[in-house]
Design a protein around this motif. Structure first.
Motif, PDB file in Angstrom:
ATOM      1  N   LEU A   1      13.923   6.678  -6.726  1.00  0.00           N
ATOM      2  CA  LEU A   1      14.428   7.511  -5.622  1.00  0.00           C
ATOM      3  C   LEU A   1      13.290   8.059  -4.761  1.00  0.00           C
ATOM      4  O   LEU A   1      13.334   7.975  -3.536  1.00  0.00           O
ATOM      5  CB  LEU A   1      15.281   8.657  -6.182  1.00  0.00           C
ATOM      6  N   ASP A   2      12.257   8.613  -5.402  1.00  0.00           N
ATOM      7  CA  ASP A   2      11.113   9.147  -4.647  1.00  0.00           C
ATOM      8  C   ASP A   2      10.415   8.052  -3.835  1.00  0.00           C
ATOM      9  O   ASP A   2      10.079   8.248  -2.671  1.00  0.00           O
ATOM     10  CB  ASP A   2      10.084   9.796  -5.589  1.00  0.00           C
ATOM     11  N   THR A   3      10.198   6.920  -4.468  1.00  0.00           N
ATOM     12  CA  THR A   3       9.530   5.810  -3.778  1.00  0.00           C
ATOM     13  C   THR A   3      10.371   5.326  -2.606  1.00  0.00           C
ATOM     14  O   THR A   3       9.854   5.095  -1.513  1.00  0.00           O
ATOM     15  CB  THR A   3       9.246   4.658  -4.768  1.00  0.00           C
ATOM     16  N   TYR A   4      11.668   5.214  -2.831  1.00  0.00           N
ATOM     17  CA  TYR A   4      12.562   4.791  -1.746  1.00  0.00           C
ATOM     18  C   TYR A   4      12.507   5.779  -0.580  1.00  0.00           C
ATOM     19  O   TYR A   4      12.388   5.390   0.582  1.00  0.00           O
ATOM     20  CB  TYR A   4      14.003   4.642  -2.252  1.00  0.00           C
ATOM     21  N   GLN A   5      12.581   7.057  -0.873  1.00  0.00           N
ATOM     22  CA  GLN A   5      12.594   8.082   0.190  1.00  0.00           C
ATOM     23  C   GLN A   5      11.286   8.073   0.991  1.00  0.00           C
ATOM     24  O   GLN A   5      11.292   8.243   2.203  1.00  0.00           O
ATOM     25  CB  GLN A   5      12.861   9.465  -0.375  1.00  0.00           C
TER      26      GLN A   5
ATOM     27  N   ARG B   1       0.835  -1.216   0.000  1.00  0.00           N
ATOM     28  CA  ARG B   1       0.000   0.000   0.000  1.00  0.00           C
ATOM     29  C   ARG B   1       0.865   1.259   0.000  1.00  0.00           C
ATOM     30  O   ARG B   1       0.566   2.231  -0.691  1.00  0.00           O
ATOM     31  CB  ARG B   1      -0.910   0.015   1.226  1.00  0.00           C
ATOM     32  N   LEU B   2       1.910   1.221   0.792  1.00  0.00           N
ATOM     33  CA  LEU B   2       2.800   2.376   0.891  1.00  0.00           C
ATOM     34  C   LEU B   2       3.498   2.631  -0.440  1.00  0.00           C
ATOM     35  O   LEU B   2       3.581   3.775  -0.895  1.00  0.00           O
ATOM     36  CB  LEU B   2       3.820   2.142   2.002  1.00  0.00           C
ATOM     37  N   VAL B   3       3.981   1.577  -1.075  1.00  0.00           N
ATOM     38  CA  VAL B   3       4.640   1.722  -2.375  1.00  0.00           C
ATOM     39  C   VAL B   3       3.640   2.217  -3.419  1.00  0.00           C
ATOM     40  O   VAL B   3       3.940   3.121  -4.207  1.00  0.00           O
ATOM     41  CB  VAL B   3       5.297   0.385  -2.821  1.00  0.00           C
ATOM     42  N   ALA B   4       2.434   1.638  -3.413  1.00  0.00           N
ATOM     43  CA  ALA B   4       1.408   2.064  -4.378  1.00  0.00           C
ATOM     44  C   ALA B   4       1.060   3.537  -4.180  1.00  0.00           C
ATOM     45  O   ALA B   4       0.942   4.295  -5.165  1.00  0.00           O
ATOM     46  CB  ALA B   4       0.158   1.200  -4.241  1.00  0.00           C
ATOM     47  N   ALA B   5       0.928   3.960  -2.932  1.00  0.00           N
ATOM     48  CA  ALA B   5       0.624   5.374  -2.663  1.00  0.00           C
ATOM     49  C   ALA B   5       1.771   6.258  -3.124  1.00  0.00           C
ATOM     50  O   ALA B   5       1.553   7.351  -3.662  1.00  0.00           O
ATOM     51  CB  ALA B   5       0.352   5.580  -1.177  1.00  0.00           C
ATOM     52  N   SER B   6       2.987   5.790  -2.928  1.00  0.00           N
ATOM     53  CA  SER B   6       4.157   6.553  -3.348  1.00  0.00           C
ATOM     54  C   SER B   6       4.202   6.674  -4.871  1.00  0.00           C
ATOM     55  O   SER B   6       4.497   7.740  -5.409  1.00  0.00           O
ATOM     56  CB  SER B   6       5.424   5.872  -2.831  1.00  0.00           C
ATOM     57  N   ILE B   7       3.888   5.596  -5.563  1.00  0.00           N
ATOM     58  CA  ILE B   7       3.858   5.626  -7.034  1.00  0.00           C
ATOM     59  C   ILE B   7       2.756   6.561  -7.520  1.00  0.00           C
ATOM     60  O   ILE B   7       2.935   7.316  -8.482  1.00  0.00           O
ATOM     61  CB  ILE B   7       3.689   4.199  -7.602  1.00  0.00           C
TER      62      ILE B   7
ATOM     63  N   CYS C   1       9.311   5.480   1.414  1.00  0.00           N
ATOM     64  CA  CYS C   1       9.062   4.180   2.029  1.00  0.00           C
ATOM     65  C   CYS C   1      10.192   3.658   2.913  1.00  0.00           C
ATOM     66  O   CYS C   1      10.024   2.651   3.589  1.00  0.00           O
ATOM     67  CB  CYS C   1       8.776   3.152   0.937  1.00  0.00           C
ATOM     68  N   ARG C   2      11.333   4.308   2.921  1.00  0.00           N
ATOM     69  CA  ARG C   2      12.523   3.733   3.580  1.00  0.00           C
ATOM     70  C   ARG C   2      12.326   3.460   5.079  1.00  0.00           C
ATOM     71  O   ARG C   2      12.883   2.520   5.602  1.00  0.00           O
ATOM     72  CB  ARG C   2      13.740   4.594   3.353  1.00  0.00           C
ATOM     73  N   ASP C   3      11.538   4.274   5.760  1.00  0.00           N
ATOM     74  CA  ASP C   3      11.356   4.064   7.200  1.00  0.00           C
ATOM     75  C   ASP C   3      10.519   2.821   7.496  1.00  0.00           C
ATOM     76  O   ASP C   3      10.611   2.237   8.574  1.00  0.00           O
ATOM     77  CB  ASP C   3      10.691   5.290   7.844  1.00  0.00           C
ATOM     78  N   PHE C   4       9.710   2.435   6.551  1.00  0.00           N
ATOM     79  CA  PHE C   4       8.836   1.286   6.764  1.00  0.00           C
ATOM     80  C   PHE C   4       9.527  -0.028   6.448  1.00  0.00           C
ATOM     81  O   PHE C   4       9.143  -1.065   6.947  1.00  0.00           O
ATOM     82  CB  PHE C   4       7.564   1.447   5.926  1.00  0.00           C
ATOM     83  N   PHE C   5      10.548   0.013   5.612  1.00  0.00           N
ATOM     84  CA  PHE C   5      11.194  -1.241   5.186  1.00  0.00           C
ATOM     85  C   PHE C   5      12.366  -1.588   6.044  1.00  0.00           C
ATOM     86  O   PHE C   5      13.079  -0.999   6.603  1.00  0.00           O
ATOM     87  CB  PHE C   5      11.624  -1.167   3.713  1.00  0.00           C
TER      88      PHE C   5
END
Length: 169
Positions: free
Chosen positions: A159-163, A109-115, A165-169
């Protein structure tokens, strides 16, 4: 006066009571527990009733306490046996799998929201690359942009997706 008679009864019958309970229950620890419960019940009974034969009453209480304790121990044994028949590692594994699935869904969900937050063209390039598996040259041809621009969009998306989502992974 009643406390003295209980004390006297304990002195005269205590060892016999312990042997009886040990023989009945087959376990010194259970026998000690049963003896204590027997005397507690005797004290309660003696405060409300005059006893003609306290020794007989003592052993009658002890027999009832021992039967109740033995029944409880059999129940506990069967309960724990049925639990050991279950493969506890399977239960733990299934709980871990459920937990892992929940975490994976949240990550997705977090990745999808980021995308979804990416600029439209960047999102389109990223989806064509990541989910449709198109090579950069095919994406460039399809969208009418340079291959270098495709690479920039993909880099930005990653890069945007990583930034985000990084705290969750």
């Amino acid at each position: 006066m009643r406390a003295v008679s209980i004390d006297a009864l304990h002195r005269s019958e205590g060892a016999k009571l312990q042997r009886f309970l040990r023989r009945t229950l087959g376990n010194p620890a259970d026998a000690a527990d049963a003896a204590q419960e027997t005397y507690l019940r005797l004290v309660r009974a003696i405060t409300t009733t005059d006893l003609e034969h306290p020794r007989v009453f003592l052993f009658h209480i002890a027999r009832n306490v021992a039967a109740t304790l033995a029944k409880r121990r059999r129940f506990e044994t069967s309960l724990f046996q049925s639990m050991t028949d279950l493969d506890l590692t399977q239960i733990a594994d299934s709980q871990a799998r459920v937990e892992a699935q929940i975490i994976a869904r949240e990550q997705l969900r977090l990745v999808a929201a980021s995308i979804d937050r990416l600029p439209p063209r960047c999102r389109e390039v990223f989806l064509l690359s990541a989910f449709e598996g198109l090579p950069n040259s095919a994406i460039a041809l399809r969208l009418g942009i340079s291959q270098r621009m495709v690479e920039k969009h993909i880099a930005k998306a990653v890069l945007d997706t990583y930034q985000r989502c990084r705290d969750f992974f």
